[in-house]
Design a protein around this motif. Structure first.
Motif, PDB file in Angstrom:
ATOM      1  N   UNK A  47      -1.854  -8.780  80.703  1.00 41.83           N
ATOM      2  CA  UNK A  47      -2.771  -8.332  81.759  1.00 41.83           C
ATOM      3  C   UNK A  47      -3.353  -9.530  82.494  1.00 41.83           C
ATOM      4  N   UNK A  48      -3.828 -10.500  81.732  1.00 39.11           N
ATOM      5  CA  UNK A  48      -4.409 -11.694  82.349  1.00 39.11           C
ATOM      6  C   UNK A  48      -3.383 -12.424  83.210  1.00 39.11           C
ATOM      7  N   UNK A  49      -2.179 -12.643  82.677  1.00 36.15           N
ATOM      8  CA  UNK A  49      -1.163 -13.413  83.397  1.00 36.15           C
ATOM      9  C   UNK A  49      -0.784 -12.737  84.712  1.00 36.15           C
ATOM     10  N   UNK A  50      -0.647 -11.418  84.693  1.00 34.80           N
ATOM     11  CA  UNK A  50      -0.266 -10.696  85.909  1.00 34.80           C
ATOM     12  C   UNK A  50      -1.394 -10.735  86.937  1.00 34.80           C
ATOM     13  N   UNK A  51      -2.615 -10.484  86.484  1.00 31.06           N
ATOM     14  CA  UNK A  51      -3.750 -10.488  87.414  1.00 31.06           C
ATOM     15  C   UNK A  51      -3.964 -11.869  88.022  1.00 31.06           C
ATOM     16  N   UNK A  52      -3.850 -12.921  87.199  1.00 32.34           N
ATOM     17  CA  UNK A  52      -4.033 -14.266  87.745  1.00 32.34           C
ATOM     18  C   UNK A  52      -2.907 -14.620  88.712  1.00 32.34           C
ATOM     19  N   UNK A  53      -1.691 -14.149  88.429  1.00 26.87           N
ATOM     20  CA  UNK A  53      -0.597 -14.369  89.378  1.00 26.87           C
ATOM     21  C   UNK A  53      -0.834 -13.600  90.676  1.00 26.87           C
ATOM     22  N   UNK A  54      -1.664 -12.556  90.593  1.00 25.80           N
ATOM     23  CA  UNK A  54      -2.038 -11.763  91.772  1.00 25.80           C
ATOM     24  C   UNK A  54      -3.290 -12.327  92.441  1.00 25.80           C
ATOM     25  N   UNK A  55      -3.635 -13.577  92.051  1.00 28.83           N
ATOM     26  CA  UNK A  55      -4.753 -14.323  92.630  1.00 28.83           C
ATOM     27  C   UNK A  55      -6.104 -13.673  92.347  1.00 28.83           C
ATOM     28  N   UNK A  56      -6.211 -13.032  91.177  1.00 28.42           N
ATOM     29  CA  UNK A  56      -7.471 -12.450  90.734  1.00 28.42           C
ATOM     30  C   UNK A  56      -8.087 -13.344  89.651  1.00 28.42           C
ATOM     31  N   UNK A  57      -9.412 -13.392  89.615  1.00 31.36           N
ATOM     32  CA  UNK A  57     -10.109 -14.088  88.538  1.00 31.36           C
ATOM     33  C   UNK A  57     -10.372 -13.087  87.412  1.00 31.36           C
ATOM     34  N   UNK A  58     -10.127 -13.501  86.175  1.00 29.97           N
ATOM     35  CA  UNK A  58     -10.116 -12.560  85.049  1.00 29.97           C
ATOM     36  C   UNK A  58     -10.892 -13.119  83.865  1.00 29.97           C
ATOM     37  N   UNK A  59     -11.914 -12.390  83.427  1.00 28.99           N
ATOM     38  CA  UNK A  59     -12.568 -12.688  82.151  1.00 28.99           C
ATOM     39  C   UNK A  59     -11.753 -12.043  81.027  1.00 28.99           C
ATOM     40  N   UNK A  60     -11.663 -12.718  79.872  1.00 28.29           N
ATOM     41  CA  UNK A  60     -10.927 -12.155  78.731  1.00 28.29           C
ATOM     42  C   UNK A  60     -11.722 -12.372  77.455  1.00 28.29           C
ATOM     43  N   UNK A  61     -11.943 -11.272  76.714  1.00 26.63           N
ATOM     44  CA  UNK A  61     -12.547 -11.349  75.391  1.00 26.63           C
ATOM     45  C   UNK A  61     -11.505 -10.965  74.346  1.00 26.63           C
TER      46      UNK A  61
END
Length: 444
Positions: free
Chosen positions: A62-76
């Motif tokens: 989820x993180x990798x796809x969102x960041x590749x979509x130029x989104x900033x992502x918090x992850x716990x």
């Protein structure tokens, strides 16, 4: 992060005066959150993930796809491998998220600890409240929140309206907390389902888990998407083919090892689509090749542990520690054996709350020998000699050693095998964390 960090000192102070472990209830963490201004009600769009196996990998996709979509992502995520900071990754605009800075984490832990007062509460609940503090006070486009234990009474479950709930494969683990059957454990995991919130269900080894989850979703009017029924994924000609109601995607195979990662990747894609994140196809493609998840089928090629391996040998790590994880890991090494035949030696340490027999049974006919070692960072490990007996009972050859290094030397000195062996350090995230730290590969 060094073990003398400010945040580590704050957490150690909490551990000295409050219970470690789990006391599954939501009342205390709700009260703590209220005293902190209810930060869990002020998060970016959130993906909430429960399950026995695959939570971490699905979070990483989820993180990798969102960041590749130029989104900033918090992850716990939890637990951590080397440093407490790993539990909190803060999204960065225009670049990959980073582990929380030490001073920021220390301040948040101190604030949550002060808010506790005389409240009877566990450190895990406080650290979950810290998640919500950090994620609410640092802007981001999305958050991925992994359940710590179970679901229904896990401290993360004070989340009221995530964008999507996800349940990865359910199997036996943490029976003393969650129940002694897959049916009971599935019901606990399904406790994260929220009324009207979309639910994505990954592949389930046992149909009873699907039945339980489906019934609870129906009771809560949660739209459900199930792997193998509503979305699909498979390998074809060295590619990952994904399909759902929106059509078919032809993607690169995931960077993470193992056939099970195809299903984890698919679960992540479905979660992002059902949760309204709408990643572009190019971002999904990039996510497959950029995803990282340290300590899970992680091949080590540098550092002192690798240098101790006999010339031409391989060194792998995986923190899986229950029967379901054992099956997935053993499957990977069976596939590797088909490509390049090497004897497999397990270097294993386990917590005394786990099921060694179920884990070892998965490696029957695959592992040449088990070398058991102590867990140095906890007093809850199974004695290596006792762990030997568990391995022997499943038909595996086994012996004990004093350390990871001693186990590698034992094989290298006394097992003159050709081709050179594969080593798998496994059975506990504590042991994998120790191996990563000794290899200079602590997550960053």
């Amino acid at each position: 992060m060094t073990m003398t960090s400010l945040a580590h000192a704050e957490i150690e102070a909490l551990l000295a005066r409050l219970p470690r472990g789990y006391d599954l209830s939501l009342d205390r963490v709700r009260a703590l959150a209220a005293s902190l201004g209810n930060p869990h009600l002020n998060l970016p769009p959130t993906i909430h993930i429960a399950g026995t196996n695959g939570k971490g990998s699905t979070s990483a996709f989820c993180r990798a796809i969102l960041e590749a979509d130029e989104k900033s992502v918090h992850v716990h995520t939890s637990p951590h491998l080397v440093s407490w900071h790993e539990r909190y990754r803060l999204g960065q605009k225009g670049e990959p998220g980073r582990l929380v800075p030490d001073d920021v984490l220390a301040e948040a832990v101190a604030r949550a600890g002060q808010a506790v007062g005389d409240m009877p509460i566990t450190v895990f609940e406080i650290l979950t409240a810290v998640t919500f503090l950090l994620f609410s006070e640092h802007p981001a486009d999305a958050a991925v929140v992994e359940v710590g234990l179970g679901g229904r009474f896990d401290a993360t479950n004070i989340l009221e309206s995530p964008s999507v709930s996800v349940i990865t494969p359910v199997s036996l683990d943490h029976q003393s907390y969650l129940g002694d059957s897959v049916e009971l454990i599935a019901a606990e995991k399904a406790g994260i389902i929220k009324p009207g919130v979309p639910l994505v269900v990954g592949p389930q080894p046992e149909s009873i888990a699907v039945d339980v989850i489906t019934k609870i979703a129906a009771r809560k009017s949660a739209p459900i998407a199930r792997y193998g029924q509503d979305f699909f994924a498979f390998e074809e000609h060295g590619r990952l083919v994904y399909q759902d109601d929106d059509g078919l995607l032809d993607l690169p195979l995931p960077r993470l090892y193992g056939r099970h990662q195809i299903a984890n990747a698919a679960t992540a894609i479905a979660a992002l689509r059902k949760g309204g994140f709408k990643p572009k196809e190019r971002a999904i493609e990039a996510g497959m090749t950029k995803v990282e998840w340290p300590g899970r089928l992680h091949k080590i090629t540098t550092g002192p542990l690798y240098e101790a391996v006999v010339e031409g040998g391989e060194l792998w790590l995986d923190g899986g520690h229950n029967p379901g994880a054992g099956v997935a890991i053993a499957e990977v090494f069976a596939d590797l054996e088909d490509k390049v035949s090497r004897p497999l030696f397990l270097i294993c340490g386990m917590l005394n709350t786990k099921d060694p027999t179920g884990f070892f049974e998965a490696f029957h006919g695959i592992a040449r020998r088990v070398i058991t070692v102590p867990l140095n960072s906890t007093d809850a490990g199974i004695d290596p000699n006792e762990l030997v007996d568990f391995a022997l009972d499943t038909g595996l050859d086994a012996e004990a050693a004093d350390s990871i290094e001693a186990a590698i030397r034992l094989v290298s000195a006394h097992w003159a095998v050709q081709p050179a062996p594969r080593f798998l350090i496994c059975g506990s995230l504590y042991l994998v964390g120790e191996a990563l730290e000794k290899s200079g590969l602590a997550p960053r």
